[in-house]
Design a protein around this motif. Structure first.
Motif, PDB file in Angstrom:
ATOM      1  N   VAL A   1       0.841  -1.195   0.000  1.00 58.61           N
ATOM      2  CA  VAL A   1       0.000   0.000   0.000  1.00 58.61           C
ATOM      3  C   VAL A   1       0.875   1.244   0.000  1.00 58.61           C
ATOM      4  N   GLU A   2       1.863   1.261   0.913  1.00 61.78           N
ATOM      5  CA  GLU A   2       2.766   2.420   0.992  1.00 61.78           C
ATOM      6  C   GLU A   2       3.544   2.576  -0.305  1.00 61.78           C
ATOM      7  N   ARG A   3       3.958   1.435  -0.841  1.00 56.70           N
ATOM      8  CA  ARG A   3       4.758   1.449  -2.065  1.00 56.70           C
ATOM      9  C   ARG A   3       3.947   2.062  -3.220  1.00 56.70           C
ATOM     10  N   LEU A   4       2.726   1.602  -3.348  1.00 58.27           N
ATOM     11  CA  LEU A   4       1.901   2.119  -4.450  1.00 58.27           C
ATOM     12  C   LEU A   4       1.645   3.612  -4.283  1.00 58.27           C
ATOM     13  N   LYS A   5       1.406   3.999  -3.037  1.00 60.62           N
ATOM     14  CA  LYS A   5       1.170   5.425  -2.787  1.00 60.62           C
ATOM     15  C   LYS A   5       2.379   6.250  -3.203  1.00 60.62           C
ATOM     16  N   ALA A   6       3.564   5.697  -2.925  1.00 56.49           N
ATOM     17  CA  ALA A   6       4.777   6.459  -3.197  1.00 56.49           C
ATOM     18  C   ALA A   6       5.151   6.430  -4.672  1.00 56.49           C
ATOM     19  N   LEU A   7       4.919   5.286  -5.335  1.00 52.45           N
ATOM     20  CA  LEU A   7       5.456   5.113  -6.687  1.00 52.45           C
ATOM     21  C   LEU A   7       4.484   5.515  -7.796  1.00 52.45           C
ATOM     22  N   VAL A   8       3.205   5.527  -7.497  1.00 56.54           N
ATOM     23  CA  VAL A   8       2.254   5.839  -8.574  1.00 56.54           C
ATOM     24  C   VAL A   8       1.485   7.111  -8.236  1.00 56.54           C
ATOM     25  N   PRO A   9       1.952   8.233  -8.745  1.00 57.13           N
ATOM     26  CA  PRO A   9       1.292   9.508  -8.425  1.00 57.13           C
ATOM     27  C   PRO A   9      -0.093   9.619  -9.057  1.00 57.13           C
ATOM     28  N   GLU A  10      -0.373   8.773 -10.048  1.00 58.84           N
ATOM     29  CA  GLU A  10      -1.682   8.850 -10.706  1.00 58.84           C
ATOM     30  C   GLU A  10      -2.809   8.369  -9.807  1.00 58.84           C
ATOM     31  N   PHE A  11      -2.457   7.655  -8.729  1.00 58.20           N
ATOM     32  CA  PHE A  11      -3.495   7.118  -7.855  1.00 58.20           C
ATOM     33  C   PHE A  11      -3.969   8.171  -6.868  1.00 58.20           C
ATOM     34  N   ASP A  12      -5.248   8.161  -6.666  1.00 59.80           N
ATOM     35  CA  ASP A  12      -5.826   9.091  -5.703  1.00 59.80           C
ATOM     36  C   ASP A  12      -5.866   8.430  -4.335  1.00 59.80           C
ATOM     37  N   VAL A  13      -6.466   7.258  -4.298  1.00 59.70           N
ATOM     38  CA  VAL A  13      -6.608   6.538  -3.034  1.00 59.70           C
ATOM     39  C   VAL A  13      -6.016   5.154  -3.209  1.00 59.70           C
ATOM     40  N   VAL A  14      -5.265   4.695  -2.239  1.00 58.01           N
ATOM     41  CA  VAL A  14      -4.827   3.304  -2.220  1.00 58.01           C
ATOM     42  C   VAL A  14      -5.307   2.739  -0.895  1.00 58.01           C
ATOM     43  N   ALA A  15      -6.344   1.919  -0.919  1.00 59.42           N
ATOM     44  CA  ALA A  15      -6.984   1.488   0.318  1.00 59.42           C
ATOM     45  C   ALA A  15      -6.960  -0.023   0.445  1.00 59.42           C
ATOM     46  N   PRO A  16      -6.333  -0.533   1.478  1.00 59.90           N
ATOM     47  CA  PRO A  16      -6.307  -1.978   1.684  1.00 59.90           C
ATOM     48  C   PRO A  16      -7.587  -2.454   2.380  1.00 59.90           C
ATOM     49  N   ILE A  17      -7.929  -3.728   2.169  1.00 58.67           N
ATOM     50  CA  ILE A  17      -9.062  -4.317   2.898  1.00 58.67           C
ATOM     51  C   ILE A  17      -8.601  -5.646   3.481  1.00 58.67           C
ATOM     52  N   VAL A  18      -8.922  -5.830   4.730  1.00 60.23           N
ATOM     53  CA  VAL A  18      -8.698  -7.124   5.364  1.00 60.23           C
ATOM     54  C   VAL A  18     -10.069  -7.612   5.813  1.00 60.23           C
ATOM     55  N   SER A  19     -10.452  -8.785   5.358  1.00 62.89           N
ATOM     56  CA  SER A  19     -11.819  -9.228   5.634  1.00 62.89           C
ATOM     57  C   SER A  19     -11.839 -10.454   6.526  1.00 62.89           C
ATOM     58  N   ASN A  20     -12.988 -10.660   7.139  1.00 61.28           N
ATOM     59  CA  ASN A  20     -13.203 -11.884   7.884  1.00 61.28           C
ATOM     60  C   ASN A  20     -14.673 -12.245   7.814  1.00 61.28           C
ATOM     61  N   TRP A  21     -14.902 -13.499   7.434  1.00 64.19           N
ATOM     62  CA  TRP A  21     -16.300 -13.942   7.325  1.00 64.19           C
ATOM     63  C   TRP A  21     -16.624 -14.936   8.436  1.00 64.19           C
ATOM     64  N   GLY A  22     -17.852 -15.306   8.482  1.00 63.41           N
ATOM     65  CA  GLY A  22     -18.273 -16.388   9.366  1.00 63.41           C
ATOM     66  C   GLY A  22     -18.381 -15.988  10.821  1.00 63.41           C
ATOM     67  N   GLN A  23     -18.318 -14.718  11.091  1.00 64.60           N
ATOM     68  CA  GLN A  23     -18.486 -14.252  12.455  1.00 64.60           C
ATOM     69  C   GLN A  23     -19.959 -13.963  12.718  1.00 64.60           C
ATOM     70  N   THR A  24     -20.341 -14.071  13.959  1.00 62.81           N
ATOM     71  CA  THR A  24     -21.699 -13.706  14.316  1.00 62.81           C
ATOM     72  C   THR A  24     -21.639 -12.514  15.245  1.00 62.81           C
TER      73      THR A  24
END
Lengths: 240, 412
Positions: free
Chosen positions: B91-114
């Motif tokens: 994420v940090e790398r993309l933010k630093a190396l690609v100025p064309e990007f506006d937002v670089v947002a990671p997602i970490v998901s988890n399913w099966g929770q109640t």
């Protein structure tokens, strides 16, 4: 001279050339009452069509009220017809979905006269024809004589130079025929309207002051009929 | 002096049209139906497109999602089929190396929770997000606020609940902010409710989502610095499809896989999805116009045909008119006016009817999309009708013009 025909020729070419008029010379003064007589096929209808600017001719000259009527455009001929000629047809030729007064108004509609004046003029002519009460009736509600009188009113409304009547009594019984012919005679006598009647009935022709006999595309003779003795059936009836 | 259009011209037209009512009605029906079909299809297509577009609602159109997968090519001595994972460093790398990007947002998901709250349960998909995720998928905040950068940095145990989760856990409604819900073994404080319902969302629909700072999710479920996916949006004017090569070269260098290995790094470009939908509807629109205009043309041909018959029937009448002084142009304009009047009247009825029906359709669709045609579409249709009317009247009018006054006498 109102009408002047000089050496008028007309040939129809429907596969086989048919020489219908072979040199017609005819002069008609203003205020005359003329009938054109002839058997069917003699060319009298063709002559009437040419007089009424409904058809062209091939040779010769036709002057109507001093104007040479030759090779006119559709637009010019329509305008001349509208202004100078009133037609009365054998089959009345009223427009069926228009009332009597609307039929009478129609020539003025094409002249661009405004509605109100048109209606007034039409009512005046219907009154003259004794049809005031029938103004808002449709043609199919009227008798043959009434229809022909509406047609005459329509022919008169533009104050034409001539009234051209093509077998005006052809579709009428003898009593109504007499009425219509008396009406035309009165218009000629009292109002000085020039009237040309085409007919093959000698009784009808006898109403006119001058009878033009046509045979095989030529004028056979022009008969002075101011005495109205032409018809062998006398002056009072029209033989049917 | 002539050729005025006045009350009489109207009456002339009316008289001749009303003379044969049934025929006029049937002829007009062709035009009526043609126009109804055209407008109804246009409205319907537009409504369907909107309903479909609703699925993408709130989703930035210029977004790319990257997901790691097993490599499919051997590279630098490593076998194919090797698994690698995206990391927070990427994420940090993309933010630093690609100025064309506006937002670089990671997602970490988890399913099966109640999730539990006072005896109510729900099954959310837990989405660990960064503070700028709202720029990728715009939330509709009903209560409270969205996850912020500070929440992520300080690893606050907070959450924003999706609409369905909110309904399941808080059936009585009201502002749930400040309440604690239990997810697995931890308690998360509710800080907001997201009412967006778009169906294209990353890792499950946003109505079912429980949004949590990704730093919290990473800790709770022991993900280290691994992330499931990275969403990037381009700055205005940047075409994401042209950024693919650059992304592949950066990621392949870092994670050591063949830059030409398209399976190793899945790039999902929303631009492509949108363009597929756009193309689909371009096709649908083409069909709509084809069918609509076709039906309308058939109607116009019908009008022309009937007018042709009418002119033949009216030879005597036209001859009379000519004999008493109508010039050819009078006849021409009368026939064309008749044709235009018939077409316009029937077509206007078609416009009105289609507007009514589209209103009903919109009501049936519970006003989720605009099916109704715009005012200008209706005006355009009316203009089109006038042109059609003139064209339909042209051939019969030319024939009528050829009628000679002597025809009145011959045709008895």
């Amino acid at each position: 001279m109102l009408i002047e025909l000089k050496g008028v020729h007309k040939t129809y070419d429907n596969g086989q050339p048919l020489h219908v008029l072979k040199g017609i010379d005819l002069e008609i003064e203003k205020g005359e009452f003329v009938s054109i007589m002839g058997a069917s096929g003699s060319g009298k209808s063709t002559l009437l069509n040419i007089l009424g600017i409904l058809d062209n001719y091939d040779e010769g000259e036709y002057h109507l009220a001093g104007k040479l009527i030759k090779n006119l455009s559709e637009r010019e001929s329509a305008t001349y017809r509208n202004q100078m000629i009133g037609f009365v047809f054998q089959s009345f030729n009223l427009i069926g979905f228009k009332t009597a007064v609307e039929n009478v108004e129609l020539p003025l509609f094409y002249q661009g006269v405004n509605r109100h004046r048109r209606h007034e003029a039409a009512m005046a002519y219907l009154e003259k024809m004794g049809l005031t009460g029938w103004a808002s009736h449709y043609p199919n509600e009227m008798s043959g004589g009434q229809k022909q009188r509406v047609a005459i009113a329509r022919a008169l409304i533009t104050h034409p130079e001539i009234i051209l009547a093509d077998e005006p009594t052809g579709a009428l019984d003898s009593k109504t025929s007499v009425e219509v012919m008396e009406l035309l005679t009165r218009l000629n006598r009292e109002d000085g309207v020039t009237i040309i009647v085409v007919t093959h009935e000698s009784g009808v022709a006898n109403c006119a002051d001058k009878i033009v006999h046509i045979k095989d595309g030529l004028i056979e003779r022009i008969e002075d009929n101011r005495q109205h003795h032409s018809s062998m059936f006398g002056t009072d009836t029209i033989m049917k | 002096m002539r050729h005025r259009f006045d009350f009489d011209t109207l009456r002339e037209i009316g008289d001749s049209l009303f003379r044969n009512k049934r025929r006029t009605l049937l002829t007009g029906f062709g035009i009526f139906w043609g126009l109804f079909m055209l407008l109804f299809l246009i409205g319907g297509g537009q409504g369907l497109k909107q309903m479909l577009s609703k699925n993408f609602e709130g989703f930035a159109t210029n977004t790319m999602v990257m997901v790691s997968a097993n490599t499919s090519m051997p590279y630098k001595g490593m076998k194919e089929g090797r698994y690698w994972s995206l990391t927070q460093r990427d994420v940090e790398r993309l933010k630093a190396l690609v100025p064309e990007f506006d937002v670089v947002a990671p997602i970490v998901s988890n399913w099966g929770q109640t999730a539990y709250y006072k005896g109510n349960t729900a099954s959310p998909s837990i989405k660990g997000i960064a503070g700028d995720y709202h720029k990728v998928e715009a939330p509709i905040i009903k209560y409270g606020r969205m996850i912020s950068d500070a929440d992520v940095e300080q690893e606050r145990k907070v959450c924003v609940v999706g609409k369905r989760i909110y309904n399941d856990l808080f059936p009585q409604g009201g502002d749930p902010c400040g309440e604690y819900i239990q997810v697995g073994s931890v308690f998360l404080q509710v800080i907001g409710v997201d009412y967006s319902t778009g169906n294209i969302s990353i890792n499950g629909s946003s109505a079912d989502a429980l949004l949590v700072p990704f730093s919290v999710v990473a800790k709770l479920y022991q993900r280290g610095d691994k992330v499931d996916l990275i969403c990037v949006t381009g700055k205005p004017g940047v075409k994401m499809s042209q950024m693919e090569d650059k992304i592949r070269s950066i990621m392949s260098r870092e994670h050591i896989f063949d830059p030409t290995d398209e399976q190793a790094l899945l790039l999902l470009n929303t631009e492509q999805i949108f363009s597929i939908v756009d193309n689909l509807f371009r096709g649908v629109n083409f069909l709509i116009w084809l069918v609509g205009i076709g039906t309308l043309l058939a109607g116009a041909v019908g009008v022309s045909n009937i007018m042709m018959v009418t002119v033949r029937e009216r030879t005597v009448e036209i001859g009379i008119r000519r004999a008493i002084g109508a010039v050819p142009r009078d006849i021409l304009s009368q026939i064309i006016w008749e044709s235009v009047t018939l077409t316009l009247a029937a077509g206007s009825a078609g416009i009105v009817f289609s507007v009514l029906i589209l209103n009903v359709v919109e009501a049936i669709a519970k006003h989720q999309a605009v099916f109704q045609i715009s005012f200008w579409t209706a005006i355009l249709a009316a203009l089109l009708l006038s042109v059609l009317g003139v064209l339909a009247g042209l051939a019969p009018a030319l024939r009528a013009m050829k009628v000679k006054p002597v025809d009145a006498m011959r045709d008895e």
